[in-house]
Design a protein around this motif. Structure first.
Motif, PDB file in Angstrom:
ATOM      1  N   THR A  50       6.538   4.562  16.373  1.00 21.78           N
ATOM      2  CA  THR A  50       6.466   3.480  17.353  1.00 21.78           C
ATOM      3  C   THR A  50       5.659   3.927  18.569  1.00 21.78           C
ATOM      4  N   LEU A  51       5.924   5.152  19.028  1.00 21.05           N
ATOM      5  CA  LEU A  51       5.160   5.700  20.151  1.00 21.05           C
ATOM      6  C   LEU A  51       3.698   5.934  19.764  1.00 21.05           C
ATOM      7  N   LEU A  52       3.493   6.426  18.538  1.00 21.30           N
ATOM      8  CA  LEU A  52       2.138   6.740  18.091  1.00 21.30           C
ATOM      9  C   LEU A  52       1.285   5.486  17.960  1.00 21.30           C
ATOM     10  N   PHE A  53       1.772   4.516  17.180  1.00 22.80           N
ATOM     11  CA  PHE A  53       0.965   3.321  16.910  1.00 22.80           C
ATOM     12  C   PHE A  53       1.120   2.250  17.989  1.00 22.80           C
ATOM     13  N   GLY A  54       2.348   2.103  18.498  1.00 22.73           N
ATOM     14  CA  GLY A  54       2.590   1.030  19.455  1.00 22.73           C
ATOM     15  C   GLY A  54       2.121   1.341  20.855  1.00 22.73           C
TER      16      GLY A  54
ATOM     17  N   GLU B  36      -1.805   4.025  20.389  1.00 19.05           N
ATOM     18  CA  GLU B  36      -2.884   3.222  19.816  1.00 19.05           C
ATOM     19  C   GLU B  36      -2.879   1.789  20.356  1.00 19.05           C
ATOM     20  N   ASP B  37      -1.947   1.487  21.249  1.00 23.09           N
ATOM     21  CA  ASP B  37      -1.897   0.200  21.959  1.00 23.09           C
ATOM     22  C   ASP B  37      -1.863  -0.982  20.987  1.00 23.09           C
ATOM     23  N   ALA B  38      -0.810  -1.017  20.158  1.00 19.12           N
ATOM     24  CA  ALA B  38      -0.617  -2.126  19.221  1.00 19.12           C
ATOM     25  C   ALA B  38       0.676  -2.848  19.594  1.00 19.12           C
ATOM     26  N   PRO B  39       0.606  -3.934  20.359  1.00 15.22           N
ATOM     27  CA  PRO B  39       1.816  -4.617  20.838  1.00 15.22           C
ATOM     28  C   PRO B  39       2.732  -5.100  19.716  1.00 15.22           C
ATOM     29  N   PHE B  40       2.155  -5.564  18.600  1.00 14.43           N
ATOM     30  CA  PHE B  40       2.968  -6.046  17.475  1.00 14.43           C
ATOM     31  C   PHE B  40       3.838  -4.914  16.923  1.00 14.43           C
ATOM     32  N   ILE B  41       3.225  -3.755  16.721  1.00 14.98           N
ATOM     33  CA  ILE B  41       3.968  -2.594  16.231  1.00 14.98           C
ATOM     34  C   ILE B  41       5.001  -2.143  17.249  1.00 14.98           C
ATOM     35  N   LEU B  42       4.632  -2.142  18.504  1.00 12.69           N
ATOM     36  CA  LEU B  42       5.566  -1.748  19.558  1.00 12.69           C
ATOM     37  C   LEU B  42       6.787  -2.671  19.575  1.00 12.69           C
TER      38      LEU B  42
END
Length: 212
Positions: free
Chosen positions: A166-170, A173-179
């Motif tokens: 969650t920290l890595l991708f959200g 990598e600034d991915a709000p959907f994943i976060l």
């Protein structure tokens, strides 16, 4: 940082799988909700193959380890799963249902791949099925009326194993959907951990063996 978070996720989820095998064998049951298990096994088997086709990578190695552990967890489901079902569920019916469930798991993963491509499919499918699993762990605790086939180690390791990507991708990598999905997973995971901490104590009884 990327490698560290990948390793944290890999180690934490490996702990989940090893503990699920141990607890499942101890309690003669399966320790992962079966719908989530089907999706997880399909995800890990699919992306282990695809990652290695593109060359050796840390995530590829992790996927192989996870898929191998999942094979054993699937076996515990096939060996003990019918015991928790109503008596009218015969061996052929259980086998047919299981085949349909695991086939569907692979079909869902391949549909994600076909629609989103590998980069997005790995993330979207992983976090959506992770959210499903988080909710199903809570439901499994309620259905079994306690920690049968479950453990605090599984709950905490699952939470940490999901928090790292969650920290890595959200975040990184600034991915709000994943976060957003990762935050929802954490809420369910923490609720599950709370149930295990406050739930009934005492020894866990094994499920009865299925009738022939």
């Amino acid at each position: 940082m990327d490698l560290m978070l990948t390793l944290v996720s890999g180690i934490a989820w490996t702990v989940v799988y090893v503990e699920a095998i141990r607890v499942g064998l101890r309690d003669r049951t399966y320790a992962m909700p079966v719908a989530a298990l089907a999706l997880n096994f399909a995800w890990e088997a699919t992306y282990a193959v695809l990652e290695f086709r593109e060359g050796l990578s840390p995530q590829g190695v992790v996927n192989v380890v996870w898929a191998t552990a999942d094979v054993v967890i699937v076996w515990t489901y096939l060996r003990f799963g019918r015991a928790g079902l109503p008596g009218f569920v015969t061996r052929p019916l259980f086998a047919g249902w299981s085949a349909l469930l695991f086939t569907t798991g692979f079909a869902v993963q391949w549909l994600f791949l076909a629609h989103f491509g590998m980069h997005d499919a790995t993330r979207y499918s992983a976090f959506l099925q992770n959210l499903l699993m988080s909710g199903l762990f809570v439901a499994m605790y309620a259905a079994r009326q306690g920690p049968q086939g479950q453990s605090l180690t599984i709950g905490v390791a699952k939470w940490l194993g999901t928090l790292a990507p969650t920290l890595l991708f959200g975040v990184i990598e600034d991915a709000p959907f994943i976060l957003g999905l990762g935050i929802l997973c954490s809420l369910f995971d923490l609720a599950y951990i709370g149930l295990l901490l406050r739930g009934p104590g005492g020894p866990v009884r094994s499920l009865p063996a299925p009738s022939r």
